[in-house]
Design an enzyme around this catalytic site. Structure first.
Site: not given
Ligand code: FPP
Length: 236
Positions: A15, A66, A62-64, A17-18, A183, A202, A32
């Site tokens: 978690d 977005r 749930e990611n759909w 990336n955003g 996490r 754990e 990402h």
């Molecule tokens: C959560 O960050 C991450 C994801 C929904 C996607 C995870 C994907 C990757 C790490 C890249 C691609 C993976 C592979 C295996 C090629 P978020 O966007 O929810 O972050 P935020 O909560 O800070 O907005």
């Protein structure tokens, strides 16, 4: 590795990336991309810690929800990852597996997954499991459906169901449960990840954003894991 506990299976909710992208004043997609680099590094070093199975939550059911732009960027990153890392996986004896509803993914991605899964299944020491189009509740519902079908066809009776029998209907019944779930980015939630499999795992939550996660931190988490008293509901 000396001094560190043996952990067979590590699962990770990647978690942040955003938030990483926001912090660096970049579009979310860049977060990402950077997160995918963290995955690349991780699969290079995890073997030396004796970890045999690594499950990464890459795309949830749930990611759909977005934006179309973000979903399509995540799918492109995944397609690129499968193509680009294919040889690295073969060279490092890593088998690719997927947990989730593969057939609900875009056809080119599903085809590519099936191809890489088949190619890497022959000679391997480690298993990388990507949770894709995955939901913990969906997995349990899918297992319940398969079990009901087996009952209707007379292969099994409802009376014979116990936890071990039910497990056989999950997506990857042969994979041992993760001993450790990490996490990143500080949220104290399971987010529908491996609900059945994480029952006794754990849990480590770090404030580090996924793109900044590195080997040093992984090592520290393993050291900390070694100090935990795992009782599985019992008492010593
Ligand atoms: C959560 O960050 C991450 C994801 C929904 C996607 C995870 C994907 C990757 C790490 C890249 C691609 C993976 C592979 C295996 C090629 P978020 O966007 O929810 O972050 P935020 O909560 O800070 O907005």
């Amino acid at each position: 590795m000396s001094g560190l506990p043996q952990v067979q299976h590590v699962a990770i909710i990647m978690d942040g990336n955003g938030r990483w992208a926001k912090k660096h004043d970049l579009p979310r997609v860049e977060g990402h991309k950077k997160g995918a680099e963290t995955v690349e590094n991780l699969i290079n070093y995890i073997g030396k810690y004796g970890v045999k199975y690594l499950t990464l939550y890459a795309f949830s059911t749930e990611n759909w929800k977005r934006s179309e732009e973000e979903v399509s960027a995540l799918m492109s990153l995944l397609a690129f990852f499968l193509e680009d890392k294919r040889q690295q996986m073969l060279d490092n004896k890593i088998r690719l597996r997927v947990t989730g509803r593969i057939d609900g993914l875009p056809k080119e991605i599903a085809d590519s997954i099936y191809k890489v899964m088949e190619e890497t299944a022959k000679d391997y020491e480690y298993t990388l499991i990507l949770a894709l189009n995955y939901g913990g509740r969906a997995e349990i519902v899918d297992a319940a459906k398969k079990f009901a079908e087996a009952c209707i066809s007379g292969k099994i009776s409802p009376d014979s169901l116990d936890e071990a029998a039910f497990r056989q209907y999950l997506y990857l019944p042969d994979v041992p449960d993760p001993e450790l779930m990490i996490r990143t980015s500080g949220e104290l939630r399971l987010s529908n990840f491996l609900l059945w499999e994480l029952s006794y795992s754990e849990i480590f939550v770090t404030d580090t954003l996924w793109p900044d996660f590195n080997e040093e931190e992984f090592r520290r988490i393993l050291e900390n894991f070694g100090k935990r008293d795992r009782r599985f509901g019992g008492r010593k």
